[in-house]
Design an enzyme around this catalytic site. Structure first.
Site, PDB file in Angstrom:
ATOM      1  N   GLU A   5       1.048   4.933  12.969  1.00 34.10           N
ATOM      2  CA  GLU A   5       0.725   3.261  12.313  1.00 34.10           C
ATOM      3  C   GLU A   5       0.720   2.773  13.834  1.00 34.10           C
ATOM      4  OE1 GLU A   5       4.359   1.012  11.048  1.00 34.10           O
ATOM      5  OE2 GLU A   5       4.669   2.865   9.768  1.00 34.10           O
ATOM      6  N   HIS A  34       2.063  -4.069   6.764  1.00 37.37           N
ATOM      7  CA  HIS A  34       3.196  -4.502   6.542  1.00 37.37           C
ATOM      8  C   HIS A  34       2.230  -6.418   5.960  1.00 37.37           C
ATOM      9  CE1 HIS A  34       5.637  -1.609   6.470  1.00 37.37           C
ATOM     10  NE2 HIS A  34       4.959  -0.881   7.561  1.00 37.37           N
ATOM     11  N   CYS A  66       0.986   3.109   7.026  1.00 34.38           N
ATOM     12  CA  CYS A  66       1.857   3.759   6.283  1.00 34.38           C
ATOM     13  C   CYS A  66       1.084   3.640   4.392  1.00 34.38           C
ATOM     14  CB  CYS A  66       3.280   3.948   6.480  1.00 34.38           C
ATOM     15  SG  CYS A  66       3.266   2.437   6.630  1.00 34.38           S
TER      16      CYS A  66
END
Length: 97
Positions: A5, A34, A66
């Site tokens: 990440e 996110h 992810c």
């Protein structure tokens, strides 16, 4: 191969690879899954350029940070399209196929 990440850190984590080397392929994330934002191809190209300063083109894999389950399709589709566009542009600009 590693998946890392790195989109939020602007590829900062790859600095370690530059110092100590990296013997295998890596997929530094170029899409912050996110955040609800849609990434532009230019932003992804910026991150890929930073990754190529540390990894060889043969080592680089283009990945989101992810899994995509936190995002809706209205966000995912255009960002994945931007990832493909950015990857194609980078390949052309670096003479890769």
């Amino acid at each position: 191969m590693y998946s890392i990440e790195t989109s939020r850190s602007d590829m900062e984590l790859l600095a370690t690879f530059g110092r100590v080397g990296h013997p295998t392929a890596a997929g530094p994330g170029v899409y912050d899954v996110h955040a609800p934002a849609i990434s532009a191809a230019g932003d992804i190209e910026h991150l890929l350029s930073k990754a190529l300063a540390v990894l060889s083109p043969a080592q680089l894999r283009v990945d989101p940070d992810c899994g995509l389950k936190t995002r809706r399709w209205v966000e995912v589709r255009p960002t994945l399209e931007a990832m493909v566009t950015a990857t194609k542009r980078m390949r052309l600009s670096h003479g890769l196929t």
